[in-house]
Design a protein around this motif. Sequence first.
Motif, PDB file in Angstrom:
ATOM      1  N   GLN A 199       0.568   3.166  -5.640  1.00  0.00           N
ATOM      2  CA  GLN A 199       2.024   3.038  -5.532  1.00  0.00           C
ATOM      3  C   GLN A 199       2.442   3.167  -4.061  1.00  0.00           C
ATOM      4  OE1 GLN A 199       4.142   5.886  -7.857  1.00  0.00           O
ATOM      5  NE2 GLN A 199       6.131   4.951  -7.474  1.00  0.00           N
ATOM      6  N   MET A 200       3.302   2.273  -3.633  1.00  0.00           N
ATOM      7  CA  MET A 200       3.683   2.240  -2.209  1.00  0.00           C
ATOM      8  C   MET A 200       5.164   2.571  -2.026  1.00  0.00           C
ATOM      9  SD  MET A 200       1.699  -1.228  -1.038  1.00  0.00           S
ATOM     10  CE  MET A 200       1.919  -2.209  -2.503  1.00  0.00           C
ATOM     11  N   PRO A 201       5.547   3.002  -0.825  1.00  0.00           N
ATOM     12  CA  PRO A 201       6.960   3.334  -0.572  1.00  0.00           C
ATOM     13  C   PRO A 201       7.804   2.073  -0.388  1.00  0.00           C
ATOM     14  CG  PRO A 201       5.630   3.778   1.379  1.00  0.00           C
ATOM     15  CD  PRO A 201       4.678   3.332   0.316  1.00  0.00           C
ATOM     16  N   LEU A 202       8.024   1.366  -1.490  1.00  0.00           N
ATOM     17  CA  LEU A 202       8.769   0.116  -1.424  1.00  0.00           C
ATOM     18  C   LEU A 202       9.781   0.016  -2.557  1.00  0.00           C
ATOM     19  CD1 LEU A 202       5.876  -2.387  -0.592  1.00  0.00           C
ATOM     20  CD2 LEU A 202       7.824  -1.836   0.878  1.00  0.00           C
ATOM     21  N   ASP A 203      10.048   1.138  -3.219  1.00  0.00           N
ATOM     22  CA  ASP A 203      10.985   1.100  -4.338  1.00  0.00           C
ATOM     23  C   ASP A 203      12.422   1.130  -3.836  1.00  0.00           C
ATOM     24  OD1 ASP A 203      10.196   3.718  -3.448  1.00  0.00           O
ATOM     25  OD2 ASP A 203      11.439   4.548  -5.043  1.00  0.00           O
ATOM     26  N   VAL A 259      -2.322   2.757   0.616  1.00  0.00           N
ATOM     27  CA  VAL A 259      -1.854   4.003   1.220  1.00  0.00           C
ATOM     28  C   VAL A 259      -3.027   4.832   1.741  1.00  0.00           C
ATOM     29  CG1 VAL A 259      -0.561   6.137   0.831  1.00  0.00           C
ATOM     30  CG2 VAL A 259       0.157   4.012  -0.303  1.00  0.00           C
ATOM     31  N   THR A 260      -4.033   5.078   0.889  1.00  0.00           N
ATOM     32  CA  THR A 260      -5.090   6.015   1.296  1.00  0.00           C
ATOM     33  C   THR A 260      -6.277   5.342   1.993  1.00  0.00           C
ATOM     34  OG1 THR A 260      -6.218   5.948  -0.846  1.00  0.00           O
ATOM     35  CG2 THR A 260      -4.478   7.605  -0.572  1.00  0.00           C
ATOM     36  N   ARG A 261      -6.421   4.010   1.812  1.00  0.00           N
ATOM     37  CA  ARG A 261      -7.516   3.303   2.513  1.00  0.00           C
ATOM     38  C   ARG A 261      -6.961   1.992   3.061  1.00  0.00           C
ATOM     39  NH1 ARG A 261     -12.607   3.724  -1.781  1.00  0.00           N
ATOM     40  NH2 ARG A 261     -12.316   5.917  -2.314  1.00  0.00           N
TER      41      ARG A 261
END
Length: 337
Positions: A199-203, A259-261
């Motif tokens: 999940q990415m910060p795009l909401d 996000v993490t990689r």
Amino acid sequence: MNAAPPTTGVLADRYGRVARDLRVSLTDKCNLRCTYCMPAEGLPWLAGPDLLGDDEIVRLVGVAVRQLGVTEVRFTGGEPLIRPGLVGIVAAVAALDPRPRISLTTNGIGLDRLAPTLRAAGLDRVNVSLDTLAPERFARLTRRARLADVLAGLAGAAAAGLTPVKINSVLMRGVNDTEAPELLRFALAHGYELRFIEQMPLDAQHGWDRAAMVTADEILATLRAEFDLAPDPVERGAAPAETWLVDGGPARVGVIASVTRPFCGDCDRTRLTADGQVRACLFATEESDLRGALRAGADDDELAQRWRAAMWGKRAGHGIDDPAFLQPARPMSAIGG
Ligand code: SAM
């Protein structure tokens, strides 16, 4: 390092990357309301006159393919299947020379009916988003009781030869994070290729929480409790998904761990929004307006040069881990995932 963008050739940036994969958003509207993407009431949609027309989209994709070295075109949104001109756009892009590979990212609703027509128009394959196989959970998560339509869409895509059919799943803690093995069993049983997306910060609601997101490591650990996962011997290249062979293969499962990689160093993507803005990155806070230039009478060479200049400014990385990270003003649904 050159300060000015090249005036001929491909979509290069200052870090040596070349964009060959174009994501085109056909609309910012969607017929689902996934809680991690959009509020229940929807969003202030782009105004009709601001949207690129079908011919304008085909013209810009033509510039990308003929003059800028783009070889892959992926239609997305919003929900691309609700764009009335979709079939015609696909057919016109398939008629370009050189012909790009054409794919579609969709929630699958209505795909059972449209798949044969899209295939005949030249669509090569689809990615279908599916986060859960439980009907009630699907209804809560997407705020629409349409699981059966999505499953029919998947089957229709496979039957029409839009293969490999890939499934994109976003896992959320306490919502569907226990479902990873079941989603994989389902994908294996039907011959679909499953990829989990962090999940990415795009909401639109700015509710993303780094501490709460389900990481690639967690997803892999959950899967490994039931499946043997071996590194995929196939070169990853610029693919966003890192893939593993499941139980010796040939079936695979992927994780897109933006996000993490992060995989920004190998990114080969360029994006065109439904209102004609070029974005060098999902997380870019700057955009370059091609619609204005196109409507002001720019010729193809000028449009190509504006596109080159936009990509030349692409940052080295998305910067999610930078304390100064700013979520882009446009949510995912208006950028095109
Ligand atoms: N409507 C189409 C669909 O459902 O595939 C295309 C657009 S949708 C924005 C594309 C993909 O982005 C979907 O797989 C969706 O789950 C994913 N997505 C949306 N918001 C996201 C977020 N904040 N983080 C990660 N993936 C997201």
